[in-house]
Scaffold this motif. Sequence first.
Motif, PDB file in Angstrom:
ATOM      1  N   TYR A 290     -27.497 -34.303   9.584  1.00 53.55           N
ATOM      2  CA  TYR A 290     -25.460 -34.605   9.821  1.00 53.55           C
ATOM      3  C   TYR A 290     -24.897 -33.989  11.327  1.00 53.55           C
ATOM      4  CZ  TYR A 290     -20.908 -31.281   9.762  1.00 53.55           C
ATOM      5  OH  TYR A 290     -20.139 -30.839   9.865  1.00 53.55           O
ATOM      6  N   THR A 291     -23.870 -34.690  11.282  1.00 52.15           N
ATOM      7  CA  THR A 291     -23.606 -34.701  12.854  1.00 52.15           C
ATOM      8  C   THR A 291     -21.804 -33.506  12.661  1.00 52.15           C
ATOM      9  OG1 THR A 291     -24.057 -37.222  13.470  1.00 52.15           O
ATOM     10  CG2 THR A 291     -22.181 -36.260  14.193  1.00 52.15           C
ATOM     11  N   GLY A 292     -21.514 -33.100  13.354  1.00 52.70           N
ATOM     12  CA  GLY A 292     -21.348 -32.031  13.130  1.00 52.70           C
ATOM     13  C   GLY A 292     -18.733 -32.407  13.670  1.00 52.70           C
ATOM     14  N   HIS A 293     -18.885 -31.921  13.762  1.00 53.16           N
ATOM     15  CA  HIS A 293     -17.524 -31.959  14.813  1.00 53.16           C
ATOM     16  C   HIS A 293     -16.677 -32.204  16.034  1.00 53.16           C
ATOM     17  CE1 HIS A 293     -16.824 -28.165  14.573  1.00 53.16           C
ATOM     18  NE2 HIS A 293     -15.427 -27.719  15.893  1.00 53.16           N
ATOM     19  N   SER A 294     -17.936 -30.991  16.606  1.00 54.96           N
ATOM     20  CA  SER A 294     -18.407 -31.432  17.982  1.00 54.96           C
ATOM     21  C   SER A 294     -18.951 -32.432  18.509  1.00 54.96           C
ATOM     22  CB  SER A 294     -19.022 -29.731  18.126  1.00 54.96           C
ATOM     23  OG  SER A 294     -20.234 -30.100  17.688  1.00 54.96           O
ATOM     24  N   GLY A 295     -19.596 -33.757  17.470  1.00 53.14           N
ATOM     25  CA  GLY A 295     -19.980 -34.732  17.372  1.00 53.14           C
ATOM     26  C   GLY A 295     -21.741 -34.029  18.154  1.00 53.14           C
ATOM     27  N   HIS A 296     -21.918 -32.849  17.501  1.00 57.98           N
ATOM     28  CA  HIS A 296     -23.521 -32.728  18.165  1.00 57.98           C
ATOM     29  C   HIS A 296     -23.972 -33.273  16.673  1.00 57.98           C
ATOM     30  CE1 HIS A 296     -22.871 -30.141  21.444  1.00 57.98           C
ATOM     31  NE2 HIS A 296     -23.387 -29.433  21.072  1.00 57.98           N
ATOM     32  N   ARG A 297     -25.471 -33.583  16.908  1.00 57.67           N
ATOM     33  CA  ARG A 297     -25.904 -33.721  15.181  1.00 57.67           C
ATOM     34  C   ARG A 297     -27.408 -32.861  15.306  1.00 57.67           C
ATOM     35  NH1 ARG A 297     -28.842 -40.268  14.412  1.00 57.67           N
ATOM     36  NH2 ARG A 297     -29.152 -39.886  12.686  1.00 57.67           N
ATOM     37  N   TYR A 298     -27.531 -32.621  13.895  1.00 55.97           N
ATOM     38  CA  TYR A 298     -28.433 -31.826  13.123  1.00 55.97           C
ATOM     39  C   TYR A 298     -29.349 -32.351  12.348  1.00 55.97           C
ATOM     40  CZ  TYR A 298     -24.645 -29.048  15.048  1.00 55.97           C
ATOM     41  OH  TYR A 298     -23.617 -28.189  16.075  1.00 55.97           O
ATOM     42  N   ARG A 299     -30.215 -32.681  13.199  1.00 58.98           N
ATOM     43  CA  ARG A 299     -31.818 -33.429  11.808  1.00 58.98           C
ATOM     44  C   ARG A 299     -32.718 -31.654  12.384  1.00 58.98           C
ATOM     45  NH1 ARG A 299     -33.039 -38.582  14.444  1.00 58.98           N
ATOM     46  NH2 ARG A 299     -33.523 -39.255  12.157  1.00 58.98           N
ATOM     47  N   THR A 300     -32.773 -32.380  10.297  1.00 61.74           N
ATOM     48  CA  THR A 300     -34.335 -31.234   9.959  1.00 61.74           C
ATOM     49  C   THR A 300     -35.454 -32.309   9.830  1.00 61.74           C
ATOM     50  OG1 THR A 300     -32.755 -29.909   9.320  1.00 61.74           O
ATOM     51  CG2 THR A 300     -35.195 -29.540   8.504  1.00 61.74           C
ATOM     52  N   ASP A 301     -36.975 -31.661  10.448  1.00 63.22           N
ATOM     53  CA  ASP A 301     -37.888 -32.659  10.288  1.00 63.22           C
ATOM     54  C   ASP A 301     -38.224 -32.392   8.260  1.00 63.22           C
ATOM     55  OD1 ASP A 301     -40.387 -32.915   9.677  1.00 63.22           O
ATOM     56  OD2 ASP A 301     -40.953 -33.437  11.905  1.00 63.22           O
ATOM     57  N   PRO A 302     -38.280 -32.999   7.462  1.00 59.41           N
ATOM     58  CA  PRO A 302     -38.877 -32.566   5.819  1.00 59.41           C
ATOM     59  C   PRO A 302     -40.048 -31.920   5.609  1.00 59.41           C
ATOM     60  CG  PRO A 302     -38.185 -34.813   5.999  1.00 59.41           C
ATOM     61  CD  PRO A 302     -37.874 -33.996   7.561  1.00 59.41           C
ATOM     62  N   GLU A 303     -40.997 -31.922   6.997  1.00 59.90           N
ATOM     63  CA  GLU A 303     -42.561 -31.519   6.363  1.00 59.90           C
ATOM     64  C   GLU A 303     -42.046 -30.638   7.738  1.00 59.90           C
ATOM     65  OE1 GLU A 303     -44.542 -33.230   5.705  1.00 59.90           O
ATOM     66  OE2 GLU A 303     -43.306 -34.911   4.498  1.00 59.90           O
ATOM     67  N   THR A 304     -41.532 -29.552   8.977  1.00 63.48           N
ATOM     68  CA  THR A 304     -41.828 -28.999   9.339  1.00 63.48           C
ATOM     69  C   THR A 304     -40.905 -27.754   8.997  1.00 63.48           C
ATOM     70  OG1 THR A 304     -40.860 -29.430  11.660  1.00 63.48           O
ATOM     71  CG2 THR A 304     -43.190 -29.898  11.068  1.00 63.48           C
ATOM     72  N   GLY A 305     -39.290 -28.728   8.801  1.00 62.80           N
ATOM     73  CA  GLY A 305     -38.868 -27.443   8.521  1.00 62.80           C
ATOM     74  C   GLY A 305     -37.754 -27.110   9.414  1.00 62.80           C
ATOM     75  N   THR A 306     -38.047 -28.061  10.993  1.00 57.08           N
ATOM     76  CA  THR A 306     -37.905 -27.502  12.440  1.00 57.08           C
ATOM     77  C   THR A 306     -36.409 -28.294  12.060  1.00 57.08           C
ATOM     78  OG1 THR A 306     -40.025 -27.373  12.894  1.00 57.08           O
ATOM     79  CG2 THR A 306     -38.178 -27.766  14.669  1.00 57.08           C
ATOM     80  N   CYS A 307     -35.033 -27.767  12.540  1.00 64.02           N
ATOM     81  CA  CYS A 307     -34.020 -28.114  12.865  1.00 64.02           C
ATOM     82  C   CYS A 307     -33.811 -28.649  14.495  1.00 64.02           C
ATOM     83  CB  CYS A 307     -32.831 -27.389  11.956  1.00 64.02           C
ATOM     84  SG  CYS A 307     -31.354 -27.902  12.706  1.00 64.02           S
ATOM     85  N   ARG A 308     -33.108 -29.886  14.591  1.00 67.89           N
ATOM     86  CA  ARG A 308     -32.981 -29.753  15.852  1.00 67.89           C
ATOM     87  C   ARG A 308     -31.925 -29.711  16.320  1.00 67.89           C
ATOM     88  NH1 ARG A 308     -35.593 -34.951  18.940  1.00 67.89           N
ATOM     89  NH2 ARG A 308     -33.881 -35.341  19.565  1.00 67.89           N
ATOM     90  N   CYS A 309     -30.916 -29.682  17.384  1.00 67.05           N
ATOM     91  CA  CYS A 309     -29.718 -30.371  17.819  1.00 67.05           C
ATOM     92  C   CYS A 309     -29.933 -31.034  18.868  1.00 67.05           C
ATOM     93  CB  CYS A 309     -28.777 -28.700  17.742  1.00 67.05           C
ATOM     94  SG  CYS A 309     -27.247 -29.080  18.944  1.00 67.05           S
ATOM     95  N   ILE A 310     -28.731 -32.078  18.556  1.00 67.40           N
ATOM     96  CA  ILE A 310     -28.868 -33.457  19.428  1.00 67.40           C
ATOM     97  C   ILE A 310     -27.609 -33.699  20.532  1.00 67.40           C
ATOM     98  CG2 ILE A 310     -29.039 -35.666  19.564  1.00 67.40           C
ATOM     99  CD1 ILE A 310     -31.109 -35.415  17.196  1.00 67.40           C
ATOM    100  N   PRO A 311     -27.097 -32.762  21.431  1.00 70.20           N
ATOM    101  CA  PRO A 311     -25.777 -33.042  21.962  1.00 70.20           C
ATOM    102  C   PRO A 311     -25.071 -34.357  22.101  1.00 70.20           C
ATOM    103  CG  PRO A 311     -27.013 -30.956  23.028  1.00 70.20           C
ATOM    104  CD  PRO A 311     -28.177 -32.177  22.075  1.00 70.20           C
TER     105      PRO A 311
END
Length: 93
Positions: free
Chosen positions: A66-87
């Motif tokens: 998901y890419t938010g209104h701020s332009g940050h992209r959020y990606r969750t690894d389906p295996e680990t459940g870790t969500c990463r923010c890509i500014p």
Amino acid sequence: HPGLSSLAPHPNPTTVTYICRVCKRTEDIPAEVVMHFDLLDEGDPVFPPRFRCQHGCGVLMTPLDYTGHSGHRYRTDPETGTCRCIPLGEPQD
């Protein structure tokens, strides 16, 4: 993981797929609902809009991509459940 290619973001999604970090079930949430919560949240932009799992876990679910209104992209690894923010402005891998 089979079928991960189907998780690629759609250029103009009508839903955002969220995943539970515990039970790994997914839920498609209307994109307009996700964006509404994103716009209302004045907290730390490194955290995406989150929703509680409705399958009995009660754990906070995070978006697969998901890419938010701020332009940050959020990606969750389906295996680990870790969500990463890509500014905004950083390489998107």
